[in-house]
Design a protein around this motif. Structure first.
Motif, short mmCIF file in Angstrom:
data_model
loop_
_atom_site.label_atom_id
_atom_site.label_comp_id
_atom_site.label_asym_id
_atom_site.label_seq_id
_atom_site.Cartn_x
_atom_site.Cartn_y
_atom_site.Cartn_z
N ILE A 12 -3.62 0.28 -5.69
CA ILE A 12 -4.74 -0.19 -4.86
C ILE A 12 -5.88 -0.66 -5.75
O ILE A 12 -6.47 -1.72 -5.52
CB ILE A 12 -5.20 0.90 -3.88
CG1 ILE A 12 -4.12 1.19 -2.84
CG2 ILE A 12 -6.51 0.50 -3.18
CD1 ILE A 12 -4.39 2.42 -1.98
N LYS A 13 -6.16 0.11 -6.76
CA LYS A 13 -7.25 -0.20 -7.69
C LYS A 13 -7.02 -1.56 -8.35
O LYS A 13 -7.96 -2.32 -8.58
CB LYS A 13 -7.36 0.90 -8.74
CG LYS A 13 -8.64 0.90 -9.49
CD LYS A 13 -8.75 2.16 -10.33
CE LYS A 13 -10.05 2.10 -11.12
NZ LYS A 13 -10.29 3.29 -11.88
N PHE A 20 -2.00 -0.71 -0.45
CA PHE A 20 -3.11 -0.39 0.46
C PHE A 20 -2.60 -0.28 1.90
O PHE A 20 -2.94 0.67 2.61
CB PHE A 20 -4.20 -1.47 0.36
CG PHE A 20 -5.34 -1.25 1.31
CD1 PHE A 20 -6.33 -0.32 1.03
CD2 PHE A 20 -5.44 -1.98 2.50
CE1 PHE A 20 -7.39 -0.11 1.90
CE2 PHE A 20 -6.49 -1.78 3.37
CZ PHE A 20 -7.47 -0.84 3.07
N ILE A 56 -12.95 1.29 1.13
CA ILE A 56 -12.03 1.62 0.02
C ILE A 56 -11.52 0.33 -0.61
O ILE A 56 -11.47 0.19 -1.84
CB ILE A 56 -10.86 2.50 0.52
CG1 ILE A 56 -11.38 3.91 0.83
CG2 ILE A 56 -9.73 2.54 -0.51
CD1 ILE A 56 -10.36 4.80 1.53
N TRP A 57 -11.12 -0.63 0.22
CA TRP A 57 -10.58 -1.87 -0.31
C TRP A 57 -11.64 -2.67 -1.08
O TRP A 57 -11.37 -3.20 -2.15
CB TRP A 57 -9.96 -2.72 0.80
CG TRP A 57 -9.37 -4.00 0.28
CD1 TRP A 57 -9.86 -5.25 0.43
CD2 TRP A 57 -8.20 -4.12 -0.51
NE1 TRP A 57 -9.07 -6.16 -0.21
CE2 TRP A 57 -8.02 -5.49 -0.81
CE3 TRP A 57 -7.25 -3.22 -1.00
CZ2 TRP A 57 -6.96 -5.98 -1.55
CZ3 TRP A 57 -6.19 -3.70 -1.75
CH2 TRP A 57 -6.06 -5.07 -2.02
N ARG A 60 -12.42 -0.85 -4.40
CA ARG A 60 -11.19 -0.29 -4.98
C ARG A 60 -11.28 -0.08 -6.49
O ARG A 60 -10.65 0.82 -7.02
CB ARG A 60 -9.98 -1.13 -4.61
CG ARG A 60 -10.00 -2.55 -5.11
CD ARG A 60 -8.84 -3.38 -4.54
NE ARG A 60 -8.96 -4.77 -4.92
CZ ARG A 60 -9.64 -5.68 -4.25
NH1 ARG A 60 -10.27 -5.32 -3.15
NH2 ARG A 60 -9.69 -6.92 -4.66
N LEU A 63 -12.26 3.44 -7.49
CA LEU A 63 -11.44 4.60 -7.12
C LEU A 63 -11.07 5.42 -8.35
O LEU A 63 -10.81 4.88 -9.43
CB LEU A 63 -10.15 4.14 -6.42
CG LEU A 63 -10.30 3.57 -5.01
CD1 LEU A 63 -8.96 3.01 -4.52
CD2 LEU A 63 -10.80 4.63 -4.05
#
Length: 188
Positions: A12-13, A20, A56-57, A60, A63
């Protein structure tokens, strides 16, 4: 499990949309159910969970790859829910305050309107008095003259001044009483 979470967070990062989506699909229902227990509104709970995932997205790159994805998600949803509840409390307090202020403003406006109408009625009633009554009344009430001063100024007796004032007050009471009753009923 922890290493799988670490791997998913890493993906995701780095911007992997598929990773995701996998986290979203895996955790959405349970996060929604948890949020619903806090705020008791299905649609708002859904929006809160979606906001957490959007945040979060968009953030990212920040994170942490510590492997505690589930606890991170629950903590994020919990904090977002508390913020929502605080916002709702502030909104509710504002609405109560605003409603009270509007009631007071409306009450003040009504009082001003009634005072203006009463003043108009009084002036209208004064203007309808016979000329002699009107003159005596205006000199007494507006010019603050004593009966003797009025008698001297108009070249009439004090008894005539007293009679004209009595007559003026009686006529004014009769003409304004209906309006005063209306004001009394409106203020109740």
């Amino acid at each position: 499990m922890e290493s799988n979470d670490t791997h998913l967070i890493g993906l995701i990062k780095s911007g992997n949309k598929q990773a995701f989506d996998e986290v979203f699909l895996k955790h959405f229902k349970s996060l929604h159910a948890y949020t619903f227990t806090l705020i008791r509104d299905k649609d708002d709970a859904e929006e809160i969970v979606q906001n957490v995932f959007v945040r979060i997205w968009t953030k990212r790159e920040q994170l942490k790859e510590d492997g505690f994805l589930k606890s991170f998600l629950y903590r994020s949803v919990h904090n977002e829910s508390l913020n929502y509840l605080k916002h709702q409390k502030v909104r509710s307090d504002f609405n109560i305050h605003y409603t009270d202020a509007m009631k007071n403003d409306t009450g003040n406006l009504n009082a001003e309107i009634m005072a203006t109408e009463l003043e108009k009625n009084i002036h209208s009633a004064i203007n309808e008095l016979p000329e002699k009554c009107r003159n005596v009344f205006q000199l007494s009430r507006f010019d603050q003259m004593k009966y003797q001063e009025i008698a001297d100024a108009l070249n009439i007796s004090i008894k005539t001044v007293e009679n004209q004032m009595g007559k003026a007050l009686k006529i004014l009471r009769l003409k304004v009483v209906d309006f005063l009753i209306l004001i009394f009923l409106l203020l109740k």
